[in-house]
Design an enzyme around this catalytic site. Sequence first.
Site, PDB file in Angstrom:
ATOM      1  N   HIS A   1      -7.665   6.897   0.052  1.00 45.87           N
ATOM      2  CA  HIS A   1      -6.374   6.230  -0.144  1.00 45.87           C
ATOM      3  C   HIS A   1      -6.262   4.927   0.642  1.00 45.87           C
ATOM      4  CE1 HIS A   1      -2.156   5.758  -0.901  1.00 45.87           C
ATOM      5  NE2 HIS A   1      -1.795   6.054   0.337  1.00 45.87           N
TER       6      HIS A   1
ATOM      7  N   HIS B   1       0.844  -1.199   0.000  1.00 43.96           N
ATOM      8  CA  HIS B   1       0.000   0.000   0.000  1.00 43.96           C
ATOM      9  C   HIS B   1       0.876   1.244   0.000  1.00 43.96           C
ATOM     10  CE1 HIS B   1      -2.523   3.030   2.400  1.00 43.96           C
ATOM     11  NE2 HIS B   1      -3.086   2.943   1.217  1.00 43.96           N
ATOM     12  N   SER B   2       0.617   2.167  -0.915  1.00 45.65           N
ATOM     13  CA  SER B   2       1.248   3.476  -0.919  1.00 45.65           C
ATOM     14  C   SER B   2       2.773   3.344  -0.985  1.00 45.65           C
ATOM     15  CB  SER B   2       0.781   4.252   0.318  1.00 45.65           C
ATOM     16  OG  SER B   2       1.042   5.615   0.206  1.00 45.65           O
ATOM     17  N   TYR B   3       3.505   3.841   0.022  1.00 45.35           N
ATOM     18  CA  TYR B   3       4.962   3.657   0.094  1.00 45.35           C
ATOM     19  C   TYR B   3       5.330   2.182  -0.017  1.00 45.35           C
ATOM     20  CZ  TYR B   3       9.221   2.653   2.791  1.00 45.35           C
ATOM     21  OH  TYR B   3      10.429   2.141   3.228  1.00 45.35           O
TER      22      TYR B   3
END
Length: 236
Positions: A217, A76-78
């Site tokens: 997000h 997820h994300s980073y």
Amino acid sequence: MATYVLVHGAWGGGWKYARVAERLRRRGHIVFTPTLTGAGERSHLLSGTITLSTHVTDVCNVIRYEDLSDVVLAGHSYGGMVITAVADRMPEKIAALVYVDAFVPQDGQSLFDINIPANTQMFLARAGENGGLFIPPPPAKAYFGVNDSDAARVDALAAPQPIGTMTEKIRLTGAYRSVKTNVYVHGAVLPRESPFKRFYDAAKQAGWDAHALPCGHDIMLDRPDDLTDILDRTGR
């Protein structure tokens, strides 16, 4: 039955995947939700020496010491930075890569290199106000569009992110490209410009299994059933 390793993003922890992990386990799957060094229940290990490489080693060690194979590896994300590097180190262990509203790096890029410039500038400024080593977490609802029920808990549990995780440039041999199954899941409703839409668009163009969900997000919090279904199908 499939094996999943679910990697969280910046300021997060394995706890963010609790709902999705529970749902996958009810379907008979094996699920690991490691918390990266310095985050969540490992926040007592927070240090200015933590880098992207530290977190890549965290996840590689889970796969190695748990003797995992045919892993559906989600980030997820980073966490997209982390899973790409893990797959490059041990592609023979990875069955699929799932980018959950995540960065998809190329060799030689840092997260700051591929984030929206305004975000990078803000994170650098906020780190500068905190000794230059850590980036404090942005507000969950205002910045990430987290739902009202979860926003306060996310704010309470978020840990500062070591700046080295965002400045270190990833080193890739290209071995990760041997992973044949690639999935992108985009949270299409964000209260600001999304740095992830271009990765979603590129995934669609490349023929990946790409999904846009009507949420913020933190998809694992806002749409756990939808994310579980996508992961379940990926593992079959």
